[in-house]
Design a protein around this motif. Structure first.
Motif, PDB file in Angstrom:
ATOM      1  N   ILE A  83     -14.513  55.822 -21.770  1.00 22.86           N
ATOM      2  CA  ILE A  83     -14.605  54.424 -21.326  1.00 22.86           C
ATOM      3  C   ILE A  83     -15.716  53.723 -22.106  1.00 22.86           C
ATOM      4  N   TRP A  84     -16.819  54.444 -22.254  1.00 22.65           N
ATOM      5  CA  TRP A  84     -17.947  53.901 -23.013  1.00 22.65           C
ATOM      6  C   TRP A  84     -17.512  53.566 -24.434  1.00 22.65           C
ATOM      7  N   LYS A  85     -16.717  54.475 -25.041  1.00 21.10           N
ATOM      8  CA  LYS A  85     -16.203  54.271 -26.396  1.00 21.10           C
ATOM      9  C   LYS A  85     -15.387  52.966 -26.472  1.00 21.10           C
ATOM     10  N   ASP A  86     -14.520  52.745 -25.475  1.00 23.15           N
ATOM     11  CA  ASP A  86     -13.700  51.521 -25.478  1.00 23.15           C
ATOM     12  C   ASP A  86     -14.564  50.273 -25.385  1.00 23.15           C
ATOM     13  N   ILE A  87     -15.602  50.356 -24.555  1.00 25.69           N
ATOM     14  CA  ILE A  87     -16.483  49.184 -24.400  1.00 25.69           C
ATOM     15  C   ILE A  87     -17.206  48.920 -25.720  1.00 25.69           C
ATOM     16  N   VAL A  88     -17.693  49.984 -26.368  1.00 27.32           N
ATOM     17  CA  VAL A  88     -18.379  49.823 -27.662  1.00 27.32           C
ATOM     18  C   VAL A  88     -17.428  49.225 -28.700  1.00 27.32           C
ATOM     19  N   LEU A  89     -16.204  49.761 -28.744  1.00 24.98           N
ATOM     20  CA  LEU A  89     -15.237  49.270 -29.737  1.00 24.98           C
ATOM     21  C   LEU A  89     -14.853  47.817 -29.481  1.00 24.98           C
ATOM     22  N   GLN A  90     -14.942  47.412 -28.198  1.00 26.80           N
ATOM     23  CA  GLN A  90     -14.495  46.072 -27.827  1.00 26.80           C
ATOM     24  C   GLN A  90     -15.618  45.047 -27.949  1.00 26.80           C
ATOM     25  N   LYS A  91     -16.826  45.543 -28.203  1.00 27.58           N
ATOM     26  CA  LYS A  91     -17.995  44.659 -28.190  1.00 27.58           C
ATOM     27  C   LYS A  91     -17.834  43.461 -29.122  1.00 27.58           C
ATOM     28  N   LYS A  92     -17.439  43.751 -30.375  1.00 32.83           N
ATOM     29  CA  LYS A  92     -17.314  42.668 -31.354  1.00 32.83           C
ATOM     30  C   LYS A  92     -16.244  41.677 -30.942  1.00 32.83           C
ATOM     31  N   GLY A  93     -15.109  42.209 -30.482  1.00 35.89           N
ATOM     32  CA  GLY A  93     -14.002  41.352 -30.055  1.00 35.89           C
ATOM     33  C   GLY A  93     -14.416  40.452 -28.902  1.00 35.89           C
ATOM     34  N   SER A  94     -15.227  41.016 -27.989  1.00 34.11           N
ATOM     35  CA  SER A  94     -15.639  40.252 -26.815  1.00 34.11           C
ATOM     36  C   SER A  94     -16.524  39.071 -27.199  1.00 34.11           C
ATOM     37  N   LEU A  95     -17.304  39.244 -28.268  1.00 39.74           N
ATOM     38  CA  LEU A  95     -18.186  38.165 -28.693  1.00 39.74           C
ATOM     39  C   LEU A  95     -17.382  36.948 -29.142  1.00 39.74           C
ATOM     40  N   ILE A  96     -16.164  37.188 -29.615  1.00 35.53           N
ATOM     41  CA  ILE A  96     -15.305  36.075 -30.014  1.00 35.53           C
ATOM     42  C   ILE A  96     -14.611  35.496 -28.782  1.00 35.53           C
ATOM     43  N   ALA A 155      -9.432  49.557 -17.632  1.00 31.27           N
ATOM     44  CA  ALA A 155      -8.739  48.279 -17.377  1.00 31.27           C
ATOM     45  C   ALA A 155      -9.384  47.557 -16.196  1.00 31.27           C
ATOM     46  N   ILE A 156      -9.722  48.323 -15.153  1.00 28.21           N
ATOM     47  CA  ILE A 156     -10.367  47.703 -13.987  1.00 28.21           C
ATOM     48  C   ILE A 156     -11.753  47.176 -14.387  1.00 28.21           C
ATOM     49  N   ILE A 157     -12.483  47.998 -15.158  1.00 21.80           N
ATOM     50  CA  ILE A 157     -13.829  47.566 -15.585  1.00 21.80           C
ATOM     51  C   ILE A 157     -13.749  46.289 -16.434  1.00 21.80           C
ATOM     52  N   PHE A 158     -12.797  46.253 -17.366  1.00 22.72           N
ATOM     53  CA  PHE A 158     -12.669  45.061 -18.218  1.00 22.72           C
ATOM     54  C   PHE A 158     -12.284  43.830 -17.390  1.00 22.72           C
ATOM     55  N   THR A 159     -11.413  44.022 -16.392  1.00 25.87           N
ATOM     56  CA  THR A 159     -11.033  42.902 -15.526  1.00 25.87           C
ATOM     57  C   THR A 159     -12.267  42.397 -14.764  1.00 25.87           C
ATOM     58  N   LEU A 160     -13.070  43.349 -14.267  1.00 25.43           N
ATOM     59  CA  LEU A 160     -14.272  42.946 -13.531  1.00 25.43           C
ATOM     60  C   LEU A 160     -15.275  42.236 -14.445  1.00 25.43           C
ATOM     61  N   LEU A 161     -15.318  42.668 -15.717  1.00 25.79           N
ATOM     62  CA  LEU A 161     -16.206  41.997 -16.666  1.00 25.79           C
ATOM     63  C   LEU A 161     -15.756  40.556 -16.889  1.00 25.79           C
ATOM     64  N   VAL A 162     -14.431  40.357 -16.925  1.00 31.43           N
ATOM     65  CA  VAL A 162     -13.909  38.996 -17.077  1.00 31.43           C
ATOM     66  C   VAL A 162     -14.279  38.165 -15.839  1.00 31.43           C
ATOM     67  N   VAL A 163     -14.147  38.788 -14.670  1.00 30.94           N
ATOM     68  CA  VAL A 163     -14.529  38.091 -13.424  1.00 30.94           C
ATOM     69  C   VAL A 163     -16.008  37.680 -13.497  1.00 30.94           C
ATOM     70  N   PHE A 164     -16.825  38.616 -13.954  1.00 31.37           N
ATOM     71  CA  PHE A 164     -18.255  38.362 -14.077  1.00 31.37           C
ATOM     72  C   PHE A 164     -18.504  37.181 -15.022  1.00 31.37           C
ATOM     73  N   ALA A 165     -17.799  37.211 -16.173  1.00 32.86           N
ATOM     74  CA  ALA A 165     -17.954  36.117 -17.144  1.00 32.86           C
ATOM     75  C   ALA A 165     -17.489  34.793 -16.548  1.00 32.86           C
ATOM     76  N   MET A 166     -16.427  34.859 -15.728  1.00 28.69           N
ATOM     77  CA  MET A 166     -15.932  33.633 -15.095  1.00 28.69           C
ATOM     78  C   MET A 166     -16.962  33.068 -14.112  1.00 28.69           C
ATOM     79  N   PHE A 167     -17.615  33.962 -13.378  1.00 33.33           N
ATOM     80  CA  PHE A 167     -18.648  33.529 -12.435  1.00 33.33           C
ATOM     81  C   PHE A 167     -19.780  32.836 -13.183  1.00 33.33           C
ATOM     82  N   ILE A 168     -20.203  33.476 -14.284  1.00 29.66           N
ATOM     83  CA  ILE A 168     -21.285  32.893 -15.087  1.00 29.66           C
ATOM     84  C   ILE A 168     -20.848  31.530 -15.622  1.00 29.66           C
TER      85      ILE A 168
END
Lengths: 202, 289
Positions: free
Chosen positions: A5-18, A79-92
């Motif tokens: 899971i950590w690997k996926d988050i690391v790999l997704q880091k750059k994409g998330s910045l966009i 998938a659940i973690i990424f969804t929650l991260l989106v929720v977090f970003a939406m709150f912010i």
């Protein structure tokens, strides 16, 4: 498995910045949290999946000390973690631009919709390649167009009303039922993917 | 002697290909070369050993353990090198290390740095810019950085230029001198084996043909050259297969001393290369059919 899971988050880091500025952009102009959150969650999860789809990467992951069950499970938990991260970003985003956070019912509905979509998409992706999912989307879109043009012309209104009904529901037992059925669906999809992936040849 | 890899009566079939009742063992502490032509089942066997494929029937045990109950434990102790790139192409070696090191309980950053320096690998260049040789060295670096007891390699030297190949084999050589490791690697470049393999396993058309010690091959096998008149029903039996030409015959035997006894000075006896053995054995199998 946490490593996967950590690997996926690391790999997704750059994409998330966009994606993050894009998410905020949408929130500024159109605070329809359900739709925005749903689309972003699904897009991110599909992107995470696509990165590991290559048969060479599958060879790597399965030669490392992980089991196939863990490889699949990491995607479902991720998938659940990424969804929650989106929720977090939406709150912010909501707090920053509108000085309000999305209502809990909207958030719940968004998370539920993402989980339902993921439940259907992931087993499909484990069985077929991503290129087929685009064909499947195209097919669903054609079906949708035919349905709204010929059979149920007010399908969009029905859907909108349905969402409204859910959002105005007061009965907690109905919510509980919904949550339970989504959990059952998600777990079933999870087990199905493990089954499909178990004997997959790379 | 302890077996690190043991395949017993393994069957695996695909469309158009079949591994038939395949049994083999790899001994602890030695280098075993796995030879055979293209498409005869070498990669399938390696994938079975790595648990990337499951057998239709038969048993596979690694370090005396089976994958069903000890998958992670087994994989912790294996280092692997494949002939194609299996890393994320858009990452650098440093980023790849960060991802892979978390998977191994015995990961050793000092060892990693040692091999990176020895192989002169760039840490901050994207893996997709690596040449084939660099790719192999990067794979080997990762395979060696977690104190694996068994190194499994699928065609590690194919596509490498001769200088790179020698370097690669030298590293394996040094590794065997200093540590108690087991190396199992497939190749179709038979000269790779002359320098380092202690044992040779030969596979053809999904079947195990033989497992022999390199020295045993030298003692038993010979290429025999002589006049065609020497061949009759009895003498023919002594050969695995025979090639006749206008100048006489050339044949492979697995019983060198018997041939020396039978023909004495009438024939020329030469040391066979592994390629000769592969060629004649394959021909012989077709001949007997």
């Amino acid at each position: 498995m946490c490593n996967l899971i950590w690997k996926d988050i690391v790999l997704q880091k750059k994409g998330s910045l966009i994606l993050l500025p894009a998410l905020f952009g949408y929130i500024v102009y159109n605070p329809s949290y359900i739709w925005i959150g749903f689309v972003f969650s699904v897009v991110i999860i599909l992107d995470v999946f696509a990165k590991d789809e290559d048969s060479a990467v599958n060879k790597l992951l399965n030669s490392l000390p992980y089991t196939r069950r863990e490889v699949v499970s990491s995607k479902y938990i991720g998938a659940i973690i990424f969804t929650l991260l989106v929720v977090f970003a939406m709150f912010i985003g909501g707090l920053l631009f509108h000085r309000e956070v999305p209502a809990w019912k909207e958030t719940m509905l968004m998370v539920s919709l993402s989980m339902i979509a993921i439940s259907f998409i992931l087993p499909f992706l484990y069985k077929f390649k991503t290129q087929y999912i685009f064909r499947a989307f195209l097919f669903l879109f054609v079906v949708y167009m035919i349905v709204i043009n010929t059979f149920i012309k007010n399908l969009n209104d029905i859907l909108r009303e349905f969402v409204q009904t859910i959002l105005t529901l007061q009965d907690p037992s109905v919510f509980l039922m919904m949550i339970l059925s989504i959990i059952v669906l998600y777990s079933f999809s999870w087990l199905l993917s493990i089954r499909i992936y178990r004997n997959k040849v790379f | 002697m302890e077996n690190v890899i043991e395949l017993r009566n393994v069957n695996k079939s695909f469309k158009g290909f079949q591994l038939k009742d395949f049994s083999m063992t790899v001994k602890k502490g030695f280098v075993t070369g796995f030879i055979g032509g293209n498409g005869v089942g070498k990669s399938t066997t390696i994938n079975l050993i790595m648990n990337l494929l499951q057998p239709d029937s038969g048993t596979i045990s690694i370090f005396g353990l089976n994958y069903k109950q000890h998958e992670k434990e087994i994989k912790q102790r294996i280092g692997f090198v494949f002939d194609d790139n299996i890393f994320y192409e858009h990452l650098t070696l440093t980023e790849m290390r960060r991802i892979i090191k978390r998977a191994y309980s015995n990961w050793d950053d000092n060892l990693f740095r040692y091999y990176v320096e020895q192989f002169e690998l760039p840490l901050n260049k994207k893996i997709k810019t690596f040449s084939k040789g660099m790719m192999m060295k990067a794979s080997l670096t990762i395979a060696l950085s977690h104190h694996a007891e068994l190194i499994v390699m699928d065609e590690p030297t194919s596509g490498l230029d001769p200088v790179f190949r020698r370097e690669f084999l030298d590293v394996l050589h040094r590794l065997m001198e200093n540590e108690d490791k087991t190396i199992f690697f497939s190749t179709h470049i038979t000269t790779d084996l002359d320098s380092i393999a202690d044992y040779i396993i030969f596979i053809d058309k999904g079947q195990h043909i033989f497992t022999k010690e390199s020295t045993q091959i030298e003692e038993e096998y010979a290429i025999v050259k002589g006049e065609t008149e020497l061949l009759d029903a009895d003498t023919k039996k002594e050969f695995i297969s025979i090639r006749k030409s206008n100048h006489g015959f050339e044949a492979l035997t697995a019983n060198k001393s018997r041939i020396e006894e039978m023909f004495g000075q009438m024939v020329l006896i030469e040391k066979p290369s592994i390629e000769d053995i592969m060629f004649y054995t394959k021909k012989g199998a077709e001949w007997h059919v």
